[in-house]
Design a protein around this motif. Structure first.
Motif, PDB file in Angstrom:
ATOM      1  N   ALA A  41      52.818  43.954  43.032  1.00  0.00           N
ATOM      2  CA  ALA A  41      52.111  44.059  41.827  1.00  0.00           C
ATOM      3  C   ALA A  41      52.555  44.840  41.130  1.00  0.00           C
ATOM      4  CB  ALA A  41      50.855  44.003  41.909  1.00  0.00           C
ATOM      5  N   ARG A  42      53.120  45.957  41.673  1.00  0.00           N
ATOM      6  CA  ARG A  42      53.693  47.028  41.073  1.00  0.00           C
ATOM      7  C   ARG A  42      55.077  46.994  40.479  1.00  0.00           C
ATOM      8  NH1 ARG A  42      49.019  48.578  42.920  1.00  0.00           N
ATOM      9  NH2 ARG A  42      47.873  50.198  42.013  1.00  0.00           N
ATOM     10  N   LEU A  43      55.779  46.159  41.284  1.00  0.00           N
ATOM     11  CA  LEU A  43      57.108  45.935  41.015  1.00  0.00           C
ATOM     12  C   LEU A  43      57.579  45.088  39.815  1.00  0.00           C
ATOM     13  CD1 LEU A  43      58.249  45.462  44.747  1.00  0.00           C
ATOM     14  CD2 LEU A  43      58.401  47.451  43.631  1.00  0.00           C
ATOM     15  N   LYS A  44      56.682  44.141  39.688  1.00  0.00           N
ATOM     16  CA  LYS A  44      57.104  43.323  38.366  1.00  0.00           C
ATOM     17  C   LYS A  44      55.814  42.776  37.912  1.00  0.00           C
ATOM     18  CE  LYS A  44      61.143  40.990  39.875  1.00  0.00           C
ATOM     19  NZ  LYS A  44      61.836  39.614  40.318  1.00  0.00           N
ATOM     20  N   LYS A  45      55.887  42.926  36.419  1.00  0.00           N
ATOM     21  CA  LYS A  45      54.664  42.537  35.721  1.00  0.00           C
ATOM     22  C   LYS A  45      54.214  41.110  35.941  1.00  0.00           C
ATOM     23  CE  LYS A  45      54.734  45.516  31.764  1.00  0.00           C
ATOM     24  NZ  LYS A  45      54.826  45.674  30.230  1.00  0.00           N
ATOM     25  N   GLU A  46      55.303  40.272  36.097  1.00  0.00           N
ATOM     26  CA  GLU A  46      54.993  38.873  36.417  1.00  0.00           C
ATOM     27  C   GLU A  46      54.348  38.489  37.881  1.00  0.00           C
ATOM     28  OE1 GLU A  46      57.493  34.383  36.774  1.00  0.00           O
ATOM     29  OE2 GLU A  46      58.410  36.532  36.454  1.00  0.00           O
ATOM     30  N   ASN A  47      54.670  39.321  38.524  1.00  0.00           N
ATOM     31  CA  ASN A  47      54.005  39.527  39.899  1.00  0.00           C
ATOM     32  C   ASN A  47      52.439  39.850  39.809  1.00  0.00           C
ATOM     33  OD1 ASN A  47      56.693  39.278  41.294  1.00  0.00           O
ATOM     34  ND2 ASN A  47      56.648  41.034  42.135  1.00  0.00           N
ATOM     35  N   ALA A  48      52.162  40.714  39.278  1.00  0.00           N
ATOM     36  CA  ALA A  48      50.761  41.203  39.026  1.00  0.00           C
ATOM     37  C   ALA A  48      50.014  39.999  38.268  1.00  0.00           C
ATOM     38  CB  ALA A  48      50.987  42.479  38.123  1.00  0.00           C
ATOM     39  N   ARG A  49      50.540  39.365  37.182  1.00  0.00           N
ATOM     40  CA  ARG A  49      49.915  38.352  36.612  1.00  0.00           C
ATOM     41  C   ARG A  49      49.387  37.277  37.346  1.00  0.00           C
ATOM     42  NH1 ARG A  49      53.561  37.547  32.935  1.00  0.00           N
ATOM     43  NH2 ARG A  49      54.267  35.673  33.703  1.00  0.00           N
ATOM     44  N   ASN A  50      50.538  36.800  38.295  1.00  0.00           N
ATOM     45  CA  ASN A  50      50.318  35.757  39.133  1.00  0.00           C
ATOM     46  C   ASN A  50      49.142  36.004  40.342  1.00  0.00           C
ATOM     47  OD1 ASN A  50      52.189  33.912  37.573  1.00  0.00           O
ATOM     48  ND2 ASN A  50      53.822  34.551  38.815  1.00  0.00           N
ATOM     49  N   LEU A  51      49.443  37.165  40.842  1.00  0.00           N
ATOM     50  CA  LEU A  51      48.609  37.509  42.018  1.00  0.00           C
ATOM     51  C   LEU A  51      47.192  37.764  41.472  1.00  0.00           C
ATOM     52  CD1 LEU A  51      51.207  40.074  44.063  1.00  0.00           C
ATOM     53  CD2 LEU A  51      50.111  37.404  44.770  1.00  0.00           C
ATOM     54  N   SER A  52      46.959  38.352  40.185  1.00  0.00           N
ATOM     55  CA  SER A  52      45.752  38.451  39.894  1.00  0.00           C
ATOM     56  C   SER A  52      44.987  37.242  39.611  1.00  0.00           C
ATOM     57  CB  SER A  52      45.739  39.214  38.649  1.00  0.00           C
ATOM     58  OG  SER A  52      46.211  38.751  37.477  1.00  0.00           O
ATOM     59  N   ALA A  53      45.547  36.135  39.521  1.00  0.00           N
ATOM     60  CA  ALA A  53      45.175  34.735  39.343  1.00  0.00           C
ATOM     61  C   ALA A  53      44.201  34.433  40.608  1.00  0.00           C
ATOM     62  CB  ALA A  53      45.952  33.956  39.003  1.00  0.00           C
ATOM     63  N   ILE A  54      44.327  35.028  41.510  1.00  0.00           N
ATOM     64  CA  ILE A  54      43.665  34.641  42.638  1.00  0.00           C
ATOM     65  C   ILE A  54      42.505  35.031  42.845  1.00  0.00           C
ATOM     66  CG2 ILE A  54      43.651  35.212  45.280  1.00  0.00           C
ATOM     67  CD1 ILE A  54      46.502  35.551  45.298  1.00  0.00           C
ATOM     68  N   LEU A  55      42.022  36.161  42.081  1.00  0.00           N
ATOM     69  CA  LEU A  55      40.605  36.667  42.132  1.00  0.00           C
ATOM     70  C   LEU A  55      39.394  35.653  42.006  1.00  0.00           C
ATOM     71  CD1 LEU A  55      40.178  39.605  42.992  1.00  0.00           C
ATOM     72  CD2 LEU A  55      39.813  40.151  40.490  1.00  0.00           C
ATOM     73  N   PRO A  56      39.308  34.869  40.906  1.00  0.00           N
ATOM     74  CA  PRO A  56      38.417  33.962  40.898  1.00  0.00           C
ATOM     75  C   PRO A  56      38.396  32.973  41.886  1.00  0.00           C
ATOM     76  CG  PRO A  56      39.661  34.094  38.907  1.00  0.00           C
ATOM     77  CD  PRO A  56      40.471  34.670  39.852  1.00  0.00           C
ATOM     78  N   HIS A  57      39.357  32.809  42.491  1.00  0.00           N
ATOM     79  CA  HIS A  57      39.227  31.716  43.866  1.00  0.00           C
ATOM     80  C   HIS A  57      38.742  32.489  45.041  1.00  0.00           C
ATOM     81  CE1 HIS A  57      41.578  28.367  41.697  1.00  0.00           C
ATOM     82  NE2 HIS A  57      42.013  29.555  41.122  1.00  0.00           N
ATOM     83  N   ILE A  58      38.533  33.826  45.111  1.00  0.00           N
ATOM     84  CA  ILE A  58      37.456  34.662  46.177  1.00  0.00           C
ATOM     85  C   ILE A  58      36.370  34.985  45.711  1.00  0.00           C
ATOM     86  CG2 ILE A  58      39.828  34.904  47.358  1.00  0.00           C
ATOM     87  CD1 ILE A  58      40.198  37.599  46.443  1.00  0.00           C
ATOM     88  N   GLY A  59      35.944  34.379  44.684  1.00  0.00           N
ATOM     89  CA  GLY A  59      34.423  34.800  44.446  1.00  0.00           C
ATOM     90  C   GLY A  59      34.279  36.160  43.451  1.00  0.00           C
ATOM     91  N   GLU A  60      35.452  36.572  42.755  1.00  0.00           N
ATOM     92  CA  GLU A  60      35.574  37.710  42.050  1.00  0.00           C
ATOM     93  C   GLU A  60      35.922  37.436  40.545  1.00  0.00           C
ATOM     94  OE1 GLU A  60      34.448  40.482  43.246  1.00  0.00           O
ATOM     95  OE2 GLU A  60      34.755  40.247  45.279  1.00  0.00           O
ATOM     96  N   LYS A  61      35.704  38.232  39.703  1.00  0.00           N
ATOM     97  CA  LYS A  61      35.866  38.177  38.151  1.00  0.00           C
ATOM     98  C   LYS A  61      37.277  38.922  37.933  1.00  0.00           C
ATOM     99  CE  LYS A  61      31.306  37.186  36.417  1.00  0.00           C
ATOM    100  NZ  LYS A  61      30.198  37.295  35.252  1.00  0.00           N
ATOM    101  N   GLN A  62      38.113  38.409  37.173  1.00  0.00           N
ATOM    102  CA  GLN A  62      39.236  39.130  36.621  1.00  0.00           C
ATOM    103  C   GLN A  62      38.672  40.197  35.783  1.00  0.00           C
ATOM    104  OE1 GLN A  62      41.446  35.568  36.086  1.00  0.00           O
ATOM    105  NE2 GLN A  62      43.072  36.902  36.242  1.00  0.00           N
TER     106      GLN A  62
END
Length: 386
Positions: free
Chosen positions: A292-313
Motif C-alpha cells: 500500500a505504501r509502494l503505489k497510491k493505486e495499490n492503496a486505493r484498491n486494497l482499501s476497498a476490501i474493508l467494507p467486505h470484512i465488516g469495517e468502514k473506510q
C-alpha cells in the motif's frame, strides 16, 4: 484484445471448464458421467496420506471399477519435484488407453496432474481430460499454471490454456478427511489469492475483482466457523466455493504477474519446505501494509476490501490498508495459525536470498540501483518474519 491495465477497460474470456460440481456425494453420484466414454481409462494422481490413511482413494478406485480405472500413483509429495513428474509421465504414456487424469488432494497432486498432461501432450500431441477432486482450499484447480519444484530446488512452472481442468468436484466428504490445520492454512492461501488480485494490474473488474471481494467476505465468515466445527459439511462446501471464487475467474486473457505475498511464498516454500498455506499465514497481513505504501493505486484498491470484512473506510487509504492487514493478522491468530521463519528453522543468513528471490532477482549478484530501494523495503519486511 488483451487484459487491460485499467480495470474498467478489458475483455474477460472464461476458461473451458466443462462443469463444477459441489455438495455431498457429488463424486459418487456424478464422476462417471463426465468420463469421455463408457470405456475411458482414468489414472489417479494423489498423495500417500490420502491413499493409505483414508478410504477415499480405494473407494474412488471401486467406483471407477476395472473398466475405467487404469492405475493410481500415490507418491506425490509436498512441492512435487521434477523427478516424480518424469516417473509419472512415463507411467501414463506407457498405457495408450489412458485418456483421463483424476487428481485428488491439494495443490501438489493437482499441479502434478497438470504438469503430466502438459508433458504427455509434448510427447504425443494429445490432451488428456483432467478431473480434479480438491481436498484443500489451495485453489490450484483454478489456474492454467502447473507449479512444481525444479532440480535446483526452486519452484518453477509451465502454463497453457488447455491445463485448466475439465471438471472440478467440490465434495465435502473428501474435505472431511483433511487435517483441520491444513484446511485452515490453505484457506489463508485462498485469501492470499483474493487479496492480491485486488492490486494485480491486469485483472478484470468483471467478474474477477467482484468475485474475489465476495471470496474475501466468505473466507472471513466461514473459516472461524470451520475452526469451531470442522465436520460441518455445509461450511466445508462453502469454503470450497469461496476458494474457487478467489482464483477461478481470472480468465484466459490475464497477463501473468504474481504479487509480493505470492512471490515471497515461492521464495520460502520449496527451498525451506514450508507449505504454501503457511507461507501465506506468515506473509499476507504484512505485505498488504507494505505494498500500500509502494503505489497510491495499490492503496486505493486494497482499501476497498474493508467494507467486505465488516469495517468502514476512513477515507485515508493507507490507514484503511493497515486495518485490512491487521484484520488478516487477527484472523490468522484466531485460527491458531501464527508462526515464524524461526519455527521452520530458516536461518537469518538466508535473509538476502529470500528477499532477492521474492523480487525475481539473482541472489548471487549485486542489486542494480533501480531495484535497490524496493529490495531494501522487502528485505526489512522479511527480517520481521523471524
Amino acid at each position: 484484445m488483451e487484459a487491460s491495465l485499467q480495470p474498467l477497460i478489458g475483455l474477460y474470456r472464461p476458461h473451458n471448464l466443462g462443469g463444477l460440481y459441489y455438495g455431498p456425494d457429488v463424486v459418487r453420484n456424478q464422476i462417471r458421467s463426465v468420463l469421455r466414454s463408457e470405456t475411458s481409462k482414468a489414472f489417479i494422481v494423489t498423495g500417500c496420506s490420502l491413499a493409505t490413511k483414508t478410504p477415499l482413494i480405494a473407494d474412488l478406485e471401486t467406483l471407477l471399477g476395472p473398466e475405467n480405472h487404469a492405475g493410481t500413483f500415490s507418491g506425490i509429495k509436498q512441492h512435487a519435484g521434477a523427478t516424480e513428474l518424469e516417473e509419472l509421465t512415463e507411467l501414463v504414456t506407457q498405457h495408450n488407453a489412458i485418456d483421463t487424469i483424476i487428481s485428488v488432494g491439494g495443490g501438489s497432486p493437482i499441479d502434478s496432474a497438470k504438469a503430466i498432461i502438459f508433458r504427455v501432450h509434448q510427447k504425443t500431441q494429445q490432451w488428456l481430460t483432467h478431473i480434479t477432486i480438491p481436498t484443500t482450499l489451495s485453489a490450484a484447480e483454478c489456474t492454467i499454471i502447473a507449479g512444481y519444484t525444479g532440480y535446483d530446488g526452486v519452484k518453477t512452472s509451465v502454463s497453457h490454456p488447455k491445463l485448466y481442468p475439465s471438471y472440478i468436484f467440490y465434495d465435502p466428504k473428501f474435505g472431511l478427511h483433511t487435517p483441520p490445520r491444513l484446511f485452515l492454512s490453505t484457506g489463508i492461501r485462498a485469501l492470499d489469492h483474493a487479496v492480491e488480485i485486488q492490486y494485480q494490474p491486469c485483472t478484470t473488474k468483471m467478474p474477477t475483482r467482484m468475485m474475489t471481494l465476495s471470496s474475501i467476505s466468505e473466507l472471513f465468515r466461514l473459516l472461524p466457523q470451520y475452526k469451531t466445527d470442522p465436520k460441518n459439511e455445509d461450511v466445508i462446501t462453502g469454503l470450497f466455493l469461496a476458494a474457487y471464487a478467489s482464483l477461478g475467474f481470472l480468465g484466459q486473457n490475464l497477463v501473468p504477474a504474481l504479487m509480493l505475498s505470492h512471490t515471497l511464498g515461492y521464495a520460502l516454500g520449496s527451498p525451506y519446505a514450508i507449505p504454501h498455506g503457511v507461507t501465506s499465514c506468515i506473509t499476507l497481513g504484512g505485505t498488504v501494509k507494505l505494498v500500500a505504501r509502494l503505489k497510491k493505486e495499490n492503496a486505493r484498491n486494497l482499501s476497498a476490501i474493508l467494507p467486505h470484512i465488516g469495517e468502514k473506510q476512513s477515507g485515508n487509504n493507507i490507514q484503511d490498508c493497515d486495518s485490512v492487514g491487521d484484520r488478516i493478522l487477527q484472523l490468522v491468530d484466531l485460527l491458531g495459525l501464527q508462526t515464524t521463519l524461526t519455527e521452520y528453522e530458516v536461518g537469518t543468513d538466508q535473509l538476502d536470498i529470500i528477499a532477492a528471490r521474492s523480487l525475481r532477482l539473482d541472489p548471487g549478484k549485486d542489486i542494480l540501483s533501480q531495484d535497490k530501494e524496493l529490495f531494501d523495503c522487502v528485505r526489512e519486511f522479511v527480517r520481521s518474519l523471524w
